[in-house]
Design an enzyme around this catalytic site. Structure first.
Site, mmCIF file in Angstrom:
data_model
loop_
_atom_site.group_PDB
_atom_site.id
_atom_site.type_symbol
_atom_site.label_atom_id
_atom_site.label_comp_id
_atom_site.label_asym_id
_atom_site.label_seq_id
_atom_site.Cartn_x
_atom_site.Cartn_y
_atom_site.Cartn_z
ATOM 1 N N ASP A 9 -11.061 -2.946 6.133
ATOM 2 C CA ASP A 9 -9.811 -2.960 5.394
ATOM 3 C C ASP A 9 -9.729 -1.598 4.679
ATOM 4 O O ASP A 9 -10.752 -0.931 4.488
ATOM 5 C CB ASP A 9 -9.857 -4.112 4.381
ATOM 6 C CG ASP A 9 -8.650 -4.145 3.486
ATOM 7 O OD1 ASP A 9 -7.532 -4.079 4.005
ATOM 8 O OD2 ASP A 9 -8.829 -4.230 2.252
ATOM 9 N N ASP A 11 -7.165 -0.514 1.685
ATOM 10 C CA ASP A 11 -6.930 -0.564 0.242
ATOM 11 C C ASP A 11 -7.870 -1.556 -0.431
ATOM 12 O O ASP A 11 -7.919 -2.725 -0.063
ATOM 13 C CB ASP A 11 -5.482 -1.007 -0.045
ATOM 14 C CG ASP A 11 -4.504 0.118 0.207
ATOM 15 O OD1 ASP A 11 -4.906 1.278 0.038
ATOM 16 O OD2 ASP A 11 -3.354 -0.166 0.564
HETATM 17 P P1 B16 Z 1 2.432 -0.293 3.423
HETATM 18 P P2 B16 Z 1 -4.771 -3.182 3.215
HETATM 19 C C1 B16 Z 1 -2.248 -3.310 2.287
HETATM 20 O O1 B16 Z 1 -3.344 -2.568 2.737
HETATM 21 C C2 B16 Z 1 -2.137 -3.242 0.773
HETATM 22 O O2 B16 Z 1 -3.252 -3.876 0.172
HETATM 23 C C3 B16 Z 1 -0.877 -3.960 0.340
HETATM 24 O O3 B16 Z 1 -0.759 -3.902 -1.068
HETATM 25 C C4 B16 Z 1 0.339 -3.311 1.004
HETATM 26 O O4 B16 Z 1 1.526 -3.980 0.664
HETATM 27 C C5 B16 Z 1 0.132 -3.353 2.531
HETATM 28 O O5 B16 Z 1 -1.080 -2.706 2.861
HETATM 29 C C6 B16 Z 1 1.287 -2.687 3.276
HETATM 30 O O6 B16 Z 1 1.281 -1.328 2.953
HETATM 31 O O7 B16 Z 1 3.631 -0.533 2.572
HETATM 32 O O8 B16 Z 1 1.766 1.047 3.192
HETATM 33 O O9 B16 Z 1 2.693 -0.546 4.883
HETATM 34 O O10 B16 Z 1 -5.436 -3.792 2.006
HETATM 35 O O11 B16 Z 1 -4.518 -4.186 4.325
HETATM 36 O O12 B16 Z 1 -5.481 -1.950 3.709
HETATM 37 MG MG MG Z 2 -7.494 -4.690 0.822
#
Ligand code: B16
Ligand code: MG
Length: 213
Positions: A9, A11
């Protein structure tokens, strides 16, 4: 057990961009007169952009919005978020994370990303980690969000590996659920460390090396 691959993952595991998501959503929510705080932001971890917007709109008191209007709001948020991401640099990744990724590669482990974000590649480029990944599975190649296993199954497929040969590293419970649903082995860090379905509990990122000895 000799695992052949690892799917990360992004974030909350490799980088911490919650603060930027928060700032961007907060700007949009304030403009629309919607109450939004850190606690609501916390519910957005690992959730796709459009699903995040639906959570924020739970407190919207205006007339129902069309899909097109929602797309405009999501795009606005993303533009603000991308501006904030511009400030990221290699210093946003710890030496521990960088060294552990390098050591996993040295040990012959295949590495993929498994992130819901459509900005994942951009982030990995900004922090100069992209070359350490053999494959990228992210928000641009999936149709279903975690806890659906799609993003991780694609990651394993991109590596040419069977799901059961892969470990998934996650900070969110929904991500652990996704890994289990996909037949992979979940390692939990941060909040997901103590989730009931977490197979490997990580106190720190480099604990991963113990799984691949
Ligand atoms: P985007 P992960 C996620 O990343 C984030 O944790 C989440 O907060 C966010 O809304 C989602 O990606 C979509 O992100 O707007 O940049 O497409 O934790 O799966 O790496
Ligand atoms: Mg995450």
């Amino acid at each position: 057990m000799n695992y052949k691959g690892i799917i990360f993952d992004l974030d909350g595991v490799i980088v911490f961009t919650d603060k930027y998501h928060y700032q961007a959503w907060k700007t949009v929510a304030d403009e629309m007169g919607i109450y939004f705080d850190e606690q609501i932001n916390h519910r957005l971890r690992g959730v796709s952009r459009m699903d995040s917007l639906d959570i924020i709109l739970e407190r919207y008191e205006g007339a129902p919005l069309s899909q097109e209007e929602k797309n405009v709001i999501a795009e606005k948020k993303n533009n603000i978020y991308r501006e904030l991401l511009q400030t990221m640099s290699p210093a946003d990744v710890t030496d521990e994370v960088r060294d552990t990724l390098k050591e996993l590669r040295n040990r012959g482990i295949k590495i993929s990303l498994g992130s819901s974000s459509k900005n994942a590649k951009f982030i990995l480029e900004k922090v100069e980690l992209i070359d350490l990944f053999d494959a990228i599975s992210d928000g641009t190649n999936i149709t279903r969000s975690k806890p659906d296993p799609e993003v991780f199954l694609k990651g394993a497929e991109f590596l040419g590996l069977n799901p059961e040969d892969c470990v998934v590293v996650e900070d969110a419970d929904a991500g652990i659920e996704a890994a289990v649903a996909g037949g992979m082995h979940p390692a939990g860090i941060g909040e997901a460390r103590d989730y009931v379905k977490t197979e490997f509990k990580l106190d720190t990122f480099s604990d991963l090396l113990k799984i691949f000895e």
